[in-house]
Write a protein that holds these residues in place. Structure first.
Motif, short mmCIF file in Angstrom:
data_model
loop_
_atom_site.label_atom_id
_atom_site.label_comp_id
_atom_site.label_asym_id
_atom_site.label_seq_id
_atom_site.Cartn_x
_atom_site.Cartn_y
_atom_site.Cartn_z
N UNK A 87 0.85 -1.27 -0.12
CA UNK A 87 0.08 -0.13 0.00
C UNK A 87 0.95 1.28 -0.04
N UNK A 88 1.90 1.21 0.77
CA UNK A 88 2.92 2.53 0.77
C UNK A 88 3.45 2.85 -0.34
N UNK A 89 4.03 1.75 -1.02
CA UNK A 89 4.64 1.67 -2.33
C UNK A 89 3.63 2.29 -3.37
N UNK A 90 2.49 1.76 -3.44
CA UNK A 90 1.31 2.13 -4.18
C UNK A 90 1.23 3.62 -4.33
N UNK A 91 1.04 4.11 -2.84
CA UNK A 91 0.74 5.51 -2.69
C UNK A 91 1.96 6.51 -3.24
N UNK A 92 3.14 6.02 -3.23
CA UNK A 92 4.20 6.66 -3.91
C UNK A 92 4.11 6.71 -5.34
N UNK A 93 3.96 5.57 -5.80
CA UNK A 93 3.68 5.52 -7.42
C UNK A 93 2.68 6.52 -7.84
N UNK A 94 1.48 6.45 -7.01
CA UNK A 94 0.30 7.07 -7.38
C UNK A 94 0.61 8.69 -7.24
N UNK A 95 1.51 9.04 -6.31
CA UNK A 95 2.06 10.51 -6.30
C UNK A 95 2.98 10.91 -7.56
N UNK A 96 3.90 10.01 -7.96
CA UNK A 96 4.50 10.50 -8.95
C UNK A 96 3.77 10.36 -10.43
N UNK A 97 2.89 9.57 -10.49
CA UNK A 97 1.87 9.62 -11.62
C UNK A 97 1.14 10.89 -11.59
N UNK A 98 0.78 11.16 -10.68
CA UNK A 98 0.11 12.62 -10.58
C UNK A 98 0.72 13.90 -10.93
N UNK A 99 1.92 13.86 -10.19
CA UNK A 99 2.90 14.77 -10.74
C UNK A 99 3.30 15.12 -12.06
N UNK A 100 3.52 14.04 -12.67
CA UNK A 100 3.91 13.91 -14.15
C UNK A 100 2.64 14.21 -14.92
N UNK A 101 1.42 13.86 -14.67
CA UNK A 101 0.48 14.34 -15.36
C UNK A 101 0.13 15.73 -15.54
N UNK A 102 0.41 16.37 -14.25
CA UNK A 102 0.18 17.76 -14.03
C UNK A 102 0.89 18.35 -14.90
#
Length: 246
Positions: A87-102
């Motif tokens: 779960x923690x790793x998935x949260x980090x991956x989601x954050x990176x995806x969100x930053x790049x999309x922005x």
């Protein structure tokens, strides 16, 4: 080992296969010393206690001086990443995806995504999750990559698909490698993770840390595996064609 990952490591980069075996060799040495010390006291309770103390003492030395616990943590973490269920790793991956999309929704002329070591997994995952559409603004730089450490595990099908998406989108990708860094996959291509023999958009660049550092600095750190691995993202001490900060 039972999943055959070790043998895929050896087939891709034998140096990395030796790095994989490093903590296992240390553990076997502790067990061997414990066995020899116990037998020296003829077995029995005295032998058991002596063996446990001798093996435990050597394990303590390896933990303090040879990064044994760090290595075991590293493999435990990598296994969880490959499973894709942490779960923690998935949260980090989601954050990176969100930053790049922005960033992709902005007006930047160029977007360079950089990853080092296991960070290359995050970089690749974020790029693959983006709507690339052959966007020429985007480039990927991976240094001292541990991408294949995860991707060569049978459970990491998601990561192999990520690599394939990036290659199919023809995203410019430069992978920087060094012979003296055994923690990354020298002489291999990240495209191998997706079963691709080659990719025109993906280039590899081989660097020599000896040329980047002053002789005293190189001599001091060349036998420190982790110090050498970090040199990809540390400053060069003398002029060289590769320097992350330039």
């Amino acid at each position: 080992i039972l999943r055959g990952t070790l043998f895929r490591y050896l087939a891709t980069s034998w140096r990395y296969g030796l790095f994989f075996a490093y903590p296992l060799v240390l553990i076997l040495m502790c067990l061997l010393v414990a066995l020899l010390a116990g037998n020296a006291f003829g077995g029995g309770m005295a032998g058991w206690l002596t063996g446990a103390c001798a093996g435990g003492l050597l394990a303590w030395v390896f933990a303090r001086k040879a990064h044994l616990l760090l290595m075991m943590d590293d493999w435990s973490f990598a296994a969880r990443v490959a499973e894709g269920k942490h779960a923690v790793i998935e949260d980090v991956l989601k954050t990176f995806r969100s930053v790049l999309r922005n960033e992709l929704n902005g007006t930047q002329d160029e977007i360079l995504v950089v990853g080092h070591s296991l960070g290359c997994v995050y970089s690749v995952d974020a790029l693959a999750a983006a709507d690339l559409k052959n966007d020429r603004r985007i480039s990927l730089l991976t240094t001292g990559s541990s991408l294949l450490k995860i991707a060569l595990d049978k459970r990491a099908e998601w990561l192999r698909e990520d690599v394939k998406k990036i290659v199919v989108a023809e995203t410019k990708w430069l992978d920087v490698q060094a012979l003296t860094d055994v923690i990354s996959f020298y002489g291999s291509s990240p495209a191998a993770a997706a079963g691709l023999s080659s990719a025109k958009c993906l280039k590899t660049l081989k660097v020599r840390f000896r040329k980047m550092l002053l002789p005293a600095s190189y001599a001091k750190g060349k036998f420190n595996l982790f110090r050498t691995h970090r040199q990809f993202v540390l400053a060069a001490e003398q002029p060289y064609f590769y320097s992350l900060h330039q």
